[in-house]
Every structure is written in structure tokens, then in C-alpha cells.
Design a protein around this motif. Structure first.
Motif, PDB file in Angstrom:
ATOM      1  N   UNK A 226      40.096 -17.116 -25.830  1.00 13.42           N
ATOM      2  CA  UNK A 226      39.491 -15.785 -25.941  1.00 13.42           C
ATOM      3  C   UNK A 226      38.311 -15.694 -24.970  1.00 13.42           C
ATOM      4  N   UNK A 227      38.442 -14.799 -24.000  1.00 11.07           N
ATOM      5  CA  UNK A 227      37.415 -14.577 -22.994  1.00 11.07           C
ATOM      6  C   UNK A 227      36.695 -13.283 -23.345  1.00 11.07           C
ATOM      7  N   UNK A 228      35.416 -13.375 -23.688  1.00 16.03           N
ATOM      8  CA  UNK A 228      34.682 -12.190 -24.132  1.00 16.03           C
ATOM      9  C   UNK A 228      34.382 -11.216 -22.994  1.00 16.03           C
ATOM     10  N   UNK A 264      33.539  -5.726 -32.320  1.00 14.78           N
ATOM     11  CA  UNK A 264      34.247  -4.446 -32.250  1.00 14.78           C
ATOM     12  C   UNK A 264      33.603  -3.460 -33.213  1.00 14.78           C
ATOM     13  N   UNK A 265      33.598  -2.182 -32.832  1.00 14.68           N
ATOM     14  CA  UNK A 265      33.022  -1.164 -33.699  1.00 14.68           C
ATOM     15  C   UNK A 265      34.003  -0.755 -34.784  1.00 14.68           C
ATOM     16  N   UNK A 271      33.153  -4.117 -28.006  1.00 11.95           N
ATOM     17  CA  UNK A 271      31.947  -3.734 -27.280  1.00 11.95           C
ATOM     18  C   UNK A 271      31.736  -4.668 -26.094  1.00 11.95           C
ATOM     19  N   UNK A 272      31.325  -4.120 -24.984  1.00  9.51           N
ATOM     20  CA  UNK A 272      31.005  -4.951 -23.830  1.00  9.51           C
ATOM     21  C   UNK A 272      29.798  -5.830 -24.144  1.00  9.51           C
ATOM     22  N   UNK A 273      29.820  -7.066 -23.650  1.00  9.84           N
ATOM     23  CA  UNK A 273      28.746  -8.006 -23.939  1.00  9.84           C
ATOM     24  C   UNK A 273      27.393  -7.566 -23.418  1.00  9.84           C
TER      25      UNK A 273
END
Length: 496
Positions: A226-228, A264-265, A271-273
């Protein structure tokens, strides 16, 4: 016995320092290579009076199949240099780092972070923080005397015992419970996307003890990369489904070693980091912020911070800038595009104290922003909507050799600044119009007259070319990224 040069081992094995420690292919990270790097790390710490025979060294690892073997090689090296191994188990990188900083002892984490499990790495920490670029250069310069412990494949003849597991997760949990309080997330229904993250269980425990109702999701016994910064399409789809199916206020997750957050909302939109970093800094009322040049410019446009420093990509550069900011500010932090949040100074709020943690952390930004949303009676999406309308997106070309990426950028940057802008306008003009400025702080970051940004950067730890884009519209930022990568790939193929 034989003496080896670390720089020669790096060149021969391909296991080199990137933005987050030494990483390489698992088959290249033999016991001998891992042993050599650990010895060199401890020799360097000896030179700066941070290690001597008898010193304890904390070690931990992620859930990759290769991690236990590499941990054993690191443990053997620590004992060879006269140190005492403190095995902290399979825990988040920030948990073992925080323990090391608290006890003023070195620590290391065997992890490849978010990259696939055919690769792994070792992340080293001094007694007072992550190793920085000067430390890396000193480690490269070390010569190591190796004992006769290895076969012709570079494997240990006997695998050493790691010893009993020391519980460091309880202290990590107490860090957040003591500061935020047991009702900080009360009334929130939160999903935990567990996959193969090493911190999946302690993350669930933390948010439960902060008062939230937890729904556990997507646990995997097989490693999931998993790549954020580049969320997989399947993870986007899963989050949207889970948010609707379980009526969630948010979904929390991390990368493999749980130092980078993924939040996540309520709609299941990740959401972007770099947006999460802005919101966390606001929630903690931070004065000064250090962040890489690739991160969202809503940071400056928000007007919420007294001092901002832009850096090269990578936590060592953020830490260096954050330390400078901390000297002249009551509070300072750093964050990266991957969401990893670094707290450079202690924070006090409502009589509660949060100690500094100058290494990437996934829990703090997620909890701080969720607690802020609860206090305001707001959704995560509404908090994000209150920021200036700037949207970023990032993706990468896989199997794109670093040398090829660097050669391409060198050709684009030839000549005078006017020549470069003309060349960039010619290459990307059909996507973004006329180039008005460029920045070579890290890779090539191009700003266009319409406000769009295209940033190309060779990865520091994998054969990949990363592309970061920014625009006033979220959909356009993603489309611009896709088109930019397609254009670069087409150009590379034509020039091959």
C-alpha cells in the motif's frame, strides 16, 4: 576474517541509501550485506559517542516474509560489536523509534515500507533522531571487519535468537491517549483497513481507547504494498464500498511499517497526505512547518503558519529544516506528501503534553484531524473543503530506470533559463500551456501560467519515475498527471 568497504558493498549489491534508509532486492540483502550495514551504522555511532560495547540497541520489523531473516542478521551484527539486542517485535517504525529516543539508545527497523515484498530495507535511528544525510555519507565511508560466519551465499551459518519481545506498543498507545483523552473520538464510527500493515492492531486499539467504534476491514496475511502517495484503484474502490456499507465517518490505514497514514473521509475518498499534513498542523496550532517542494501549495495560501520551509523530498531533509525552524518557533513540525508527520517540538494543549517525535508517524495526523472534526461537529470532507482550492495527484512509471530518468531531466535542463522554459513549454504545452517557472530543488518542478504544476522526480529507492501534479481542480490534477506520464513514457520509447 575479512575487511570490506561499505561503499563497495553498496555498489556490488545494489542495496543503497534512499530517502528512508538502505533498501534493495531481498535476494541482494543477504545476511552478510545486512550484517555489514549494521556494523557500519554502529561504528559510525561509536565515532560520534552514541554507541559503545554494552549499549542496548532496539530492533523491530514489519510483516514481510524476509524481515525475520534480516532482523536475525542485524541482531548478530549488534552482538558482534558488543551491543545488547532489545527486540521490540513486529511493531510500527515510529513505535520503536520513540522507544529509542526516550531511552537515548540507537534503534533500527527492518522494513521496505510501501514497496513490494521482493524488496526490503533497514531504517537506522540515532539516539536523538533518524540518521541524516551526513550520517549516511559517514556510514558509506566505513570499512567493516567481517567474522567467518557466512557461507558462499552470504548467509549466516547459524541463525541467532532474537530474544524475548519487549512491549513498546503500550507506550506508543499511551502517547495518544494521554494527550487526546479517552473521549477524543467518542461517537465516531471508524473503519480500520488492516491489510498487512504492521501497526494494524495497535491502530485499532488506539482509536478504540480514544472512544471510537471500530470496524476492522481487509486484513491480509499476504503482504500488500500500500503506497499512500499512489493509492491503488482497488483500494479506492474498497474504501467507497466500505464507507457506504458500514456507514463510516472515516477509514484509517497505513503503509507496511505504519509510519505513513492513509485516511478516507465519510464518502470513502482517500485524503492526500499533504492535505492531511496541513489539517494536522492547523489542528495542533503549529507555528512553523517544513515540507518538501512537492507538497500542496494550499499550505502557503492558507495563511495559517508564521514560517514555512520547502525542502528536497525525504524525511532527512524535512528534519534538517524542521530543526532550524524549531530554534526560532514555539512549535514546529514537518510532513511529507505521503502523509508521514514529524513533530519537531513538544506540544501542550489543555494541560496535556505531547512529546516531540522527529520521525514519520501515521497515527498523530489521523487522530488529530479526526479529533478536530469531532470538536467542530464537521465531516472530514468539509474540513478539506475549507482549505484553498488546490489539489495534488501523484503516480509513477514503474520499471523506469533511474539513470534514464536522470538523463531525460538533464536534457530538458540544458541551456539558459529561457531555453529551458521554451523547451518545457514545447513539451508540455498541449497539457498545461506556457511554462512560467521551474524549480530543481528535487527533480524538475514546472509551474505554468495557468497555475498548473508538473513535477518529475526519479525515485530514490526503486526504478521508478514519480510525477506530482497540482491544479485548482481535483479532476484536472489527476488527468494532468496521467497525460504527463503518458507523454514521458512515449518520449522515452521514441528515444530508446
Amino acid at each position: 576474517m575479512k575487511m570490506v568497504s561499505v561503499s563497495e558493498v553498496m555498489a556490488r549489491s545494489g542495496v543503497a541509501f534512499g530517502t528512508s534508509g538502505a533498501r534493495g532486492l531481498v535476494e541482494s540483502m543477504t545476511d552478510e550485506v545486512s550484517f555489514t550495514y549494521t556494523c557500519a551504522f554502529l561504528q559510525h555511532l561509536t565515532n560520534v559517542d552514541q554507541f559503545a560495547p554494552g549499549t542496548a540497541v532496539a530492533i523491530a520489523g514489519d510483516l514481510r516474509p524476509s524481515t525475520p531473516r534480516i532482523l536475525a542478521a542485524c541482531a548478530a551484527a549488534i552482538r558482534h560489536k558488543g551491543g545488547k539486542v532489545v527486540f521490540c517485535g513486529f511493531v510500527p517504525s515510529p513505535a520503536v523509534a520513540a522507544y529509542g529516543f526516550e531511552c537515548a539508545i540507537p534503534s533500527l527497523m527492518v522494513t521496505g515500507s510501501h514497496i513490494p515484498d521482493d524488496r526490503n530495507g533497514i531504517k537506522f535511528n540515532r539516539i536523538d533522531g533518524e540518521i541524516l544525510k551526513p550520517d549516511e555519507l559517514a556510514i558509506r565511508a566505513e570499512d567493516v571487519v567481517l567474522p567467518n560466519l557466512f557461507d558462499n551465499r552470504g548467509m549466516l551459518e547459524a541463525v541467532p535468537e532474537l530474544g524475548p519481545v519487549l512491549d513498546v506498543e503500550s507506550g506508543y498507545l499511551a502517547r495518544y491517549l494521554d494527550f487526546f483523552g479517552p473521549a477524543a473520538l467518542k461517537g465516531l464510527r471508524l473503519g480500520i483497513y488492516e491489510h498487512s500493515a504492521v501497526g494494524r492492531d495497535v491502530l485499532a486499539q488506539i482509536v478504540e481507547e480514544l472512544g471510537a467504534e471500530v470496524v476492522r476491514l481487509g486484513r491480509s496475511e499476504k503482504f500488500v504494498p500500500v503506497d499512500t502517495e499512489a493509492v491503488r484503484e482497488e483500494d479506492r474502490h474498497l474504501a467507497r464500498e466500505w464507507a457506504l456499507q458500514f456507514d463510516l465517518d472515516a477509514i484509517l490505514s497505513t503503509d507496511g511499517d505504519s509510519d505513513r497514514p492513509l485516511l478516507a473521509d465519510e464518502t470513502g475518498s482517500w485524503m492526500r497526505g499533504d492535505v492531511l499534513g496541513i489539517l494536522c498542523a492547523q489542528a495542533l496550532e503549529i507555528e512553523a512547518v517544513a515540507t518538501p517542494v512537492s507538497c500542496n501549495t494550499a499550505l502557503e495560501l492558507s495563511g495559517a503558519f508564521r514560517d514555512i520551509r520547502r525542502t528536497r523530498i525525504g524525511s532527512p531533509f524535512v528534519i534538517e529544516a524542521m530543526r532550524i525552524l524549531a530554534e526560532g518557533s514555539a512549535s514546529a513540525c514537518g510532513y511529507e506528501a505521503n502523509g508521514g508527520f514529524l513533530l519537531g517540538t513538544p506540544i501542550t494543549a489543555d494541560g496535556r503534553h505531547l512529546a516531540a517525535l522527529p520521525t514519520r508517524d501515521a497515527v498523530l495526523p489521523m487522530v488529530a484531524v479526526l479529533a478536530q472534526a469531532r470538536r467542530k461537529g464537521a465531516t472530514l470532507s468539509s474540513l478539506q473543503a475549507a482549505l484553498p482550492a488546490r489539489y495534488t495527484f501523484s503516480e509513477r512509471l514503474k520499471d523506469f530506470p533511474t539513470a534514464e530518468s536522470q538523463f531525460m531531466l538533464e536534457r530538458l535542463l540544458q541551456g539558459t533559463p529561457a531555453d529551458v522554459l521554451e523547451r518545457l513549454s514545447a513539451m508540455f504545452g498541449s497539457l498545461a500551456g506556457t511554462a512560467s517557472a521551474f524549480d530543481t530543488t528535487d527533480g524538475l518542478r514546472i509551474t505554468f501560467e495557468n497555475g498548473d504544476i508538473i513535477h518529475l522526480r526519479p525515485s530514490g529507492n526503486a526504478p521508478e519515475l514519480r510525477c506530482y501534479t497540482e491544479s485548482a481542480d481535483a479532476g484536472h490534477a489527476e488527468e494532468l498527471n496521467e497525460q504527463s506520464l503518458r507523454l514521458v513514457a512515449h518520449r522515452a520509447a521514441a528515444e530508446a
